[in-house]
Design a protein around this motif. Structure first.
Motif, mmCIF file in Angstrom:
data_model
loop_
_atom_site.group_PDB
_atom_site.id
_atom_site.type_symbol
_atom_site.label_atom_id
_atom_site.label_comp_id
_atom_site.label_asym_id
_atom_site.label_seq_id
_atom_site.Cartn_x
_atom_site.Cartn_y
_atom_site.Cartn_z
ATOM 1 N N SER A 213 -4.544 13.301 -3.875
ATOM 2 C CA SER A 213 -5.139 13.440 -2.592
ATOM 3 C C SER A 213 -4.210 13.960 -1.686
ATOM 4 O O SER A 213 -4.534 14.666 -0.654
ATOM 5 C CB SER A 213 -6.036 12.165 -2.609
ATOM 6 O OG SER A 213 -6.569 12.230 -0.942
ATOM 7 N N ILE A 214 -3.053 13.398 -1.460
ATOM 8 C CA ILE A 214 -1.925 13.619 -0.481
ATOM 9 C C ILE A 214 -1.445 15.078 -0.729
ATOM 10 O O ILE A 214 -1.333 15.755 0.162
ATOM 11 C CB ILE A 214 -0.818 12.757 -0.733
ATOM 12 C CG1 ILE A 214 -1.451 11.180 -0.449
ATOM 13 C CG2 ILE A 214 0.304 12.974 0.079
ATOM 14 C CD1 ILE A 214 -0.269 10.086 -0.881
ATOM 15 N N SER B 11 -4.345 17.449 0.503
ATOM 16 C CA SER B 11 -4.273 17.484 2.006
ATOM 17 C C SER B 11 -3.151 18.487 2.429
ATOM 18 O O SER B 11 -3.619 19.032 3.548
ATOM 19 C CB SER B 11 -4.195 15.990 2.567
ATOM 20 O OG SER B 11 -2.924 15.612 2.432
ATOM 21 N N ALA C 83 0.992 -1.089 -0.092
ATOM 22 C CA ALA C 83 0.132 -0.044 0.030
ATOM 23 C C ALA C 83 0.884 1.154 0.096
ATOM 24 O O ALA C 83 1.911 1.169 0.518
ATOM 25 C CB ALA C 83 -0.905 0.034 1.301
ATOM 26 N N ILE C 84 0.365 2.383 -0.743
ATOM 27 C CA ILE C 84 1.017 3.670 -0.638
ATOM 28 C C ILE C 84 1.133 3.870 0.739
ATOM 29 O O ILE C 84 -0.002 3.830 1.502
ATOM 30 C CB ILE C 84 0.271 4.581 -1.635
ATOM 31 C CG1 ILE C 84 0.558 4.191 -2.943
ATOM 32 C CG2 ILE C 84 0.891 6.047 -1.350
ATOM 33 C CD1 ILE C 84 -0.213 4.863 -3.821
ATOM 34 N N SER C 85 2.139 4.701 1.321
ATOM 35 C CA SER C 85 2.379 5.110 2.536
ATOM 36 C C SER C 85 3.160 6.396 2.426
ATOM 37 O O SER C 85 3.901 6.834 1.572
ATOM 38 C CB SER C 85 3.128 4.312 3.711
ATOM 39 O OG SER C 85 4.470 3.956 2.878
ATOM 40 N N THR C 86 2.968 7.211 3.333
ATOM 41 C CA THR C 86 3.646 8.729 3.294
ATOM 42 C C THR C 86 4.531 8.834 4.765
ATOM 43 O O THR C 86 3.818 8.243 5.949
ATOM 44 C CB THR C 86 2.643 9.792 3.313
ATOM 45 O OG1 THR C 86 1.933 9.877 4.340
ATOM 46 C CG2 THR C 86 2.196 9.673 1.906
ATOM 47 N N VAL D 195 6.431 9.644 -0.412
ATOM 48 C CA VAL D 195 5.438 8.796 -0.499
ATOM 49 C C VAL D 195 6.129 7.578 -1.094
ATOM 50 O O VAL D 195 6.574 7.458 -1.993
ATOM 51 C CB VAL D 195 4.622 9.468 -1.496
ATOM 52 C CG1 VAL D 195 3.303 8.401 -2.097
ATOM 53 C CG2 VAL D 195 3.951 10.768 -1.217
ATOM 54 N N GLY E 171 -5.755 5.157 -9.907
ATOM 55 C CA GLY E 171 -5.815 5.051 -8.540
ATOM 56 C C GLY E 171 -4.552 5.452 -8.135
ATOM 57 O O GLY E 171 -4.693 6.117 -7.088
ATOM 58 N N THR E 172 -3.370 5.206 -8.448
ATOM 59 C CA THR E 172 -2.097 5.832 -7.821
ATOM 60 C C THR E 172 -2.133 7.383 -8.186
ATOM 61 O O THR E 172 -1.794 7.983 -6.983
ATOM 62 C CB THR E 172 -0.897 5.329 -8.432
ATOM 63 O OG1 THR E 172 -1.023 3.829 -8.254
ATOM 64 C CG2 THR E 172 0.320 5.762 -7.952
ATOM 65 N N ASP F 281 -4.725 9.313 -8.507
ATOM 66 C CA ASP F 281 -5.640 9.905 -7.452
ATOM 67 C C ASP F 281 -5.291 9.965 -6.075
ATOM 68 O O ASP F 281 -5.419 10.974 -5.366
ATOM 69 C CB ASP F 281 -6.820 8.969 -7.626
ATOM 70 C CG ASP F 281 -7.852 9.440 -8.864
ATOM 71 O OD1 ASP F 281 -7.730 10.221 -9.699
ATOM 72 O OD2 ASP F 281 -8.597 8.434 -9.138
ATOM 73 N N THR F 282 -4.607 8.935 -5.808
ATOM 74 C CA THR F 282 -3.914 8.942 -4.164
ATOM 75 C C THR F 282 -2.822 10.004 -4.243
ATOM 76 O O THR F 282 -2.986 10.446 -3.004
ATOM 77 C CB THR F 282 -3.293 7.743 -3.883
ATOM 78 O OG1 THR F 282 -4.381 6.725 -4.021
ATOM 79 C CG2 THR F 282 -2.624 7.535 -2.481
#
Length: 104
Positions: A76-77, A80, A2-5, A16, A69-70, A72-73
């Protein structure tokens, strides 16, 4: 994976993680945006300095053929961080500076 930050507030940078692996080189996407890639050229992670600014998500997605999807993520990051900056600016305009800890 999963993508994490990971956000480093002292350095005002975010990393990321997109995939596990060993980075063999870094691709520069302009001032303050770096992409670590593996030996096959796949992106492993993205470092963004001053993450409250606009990120070059489209350019990174195009260069590495990232799926929707990536993308969009990542968008979104980035959003934020910009939202946090807008809230921080609002507190500053009200002279509530002690509450506004986001470096914009």
């Amino acid at each position: 994976m999963a993508i994490s930050t990971m956000h480093d507030t002292e350095a005002d940078a975010v990393y990321v993680t997109l995939a596990a692996g060993a980075s063999v080189r870094t691709v520069d996407f302009g001032p303050g945006t770096l992409v670590d890639v593996d030996a096959a050229g796949r992106p492993l992670g993205i470092e963004v300095l001053r993450p409250h600014r606009e990120w070059p998500v489209a350019a990174i997605g195009e260069r590495f053929a990232l799926d929707a999807g990536t993308l969009d993520t990542l968008a979104s990051i980035g959003d934020s961080f910009r939202r946090a900056c807008s809230i921080s600016d609002a507190f500053r305009s009200l002279d509530l500076t002690p509450l506004a800890r986001v470096p914009c």
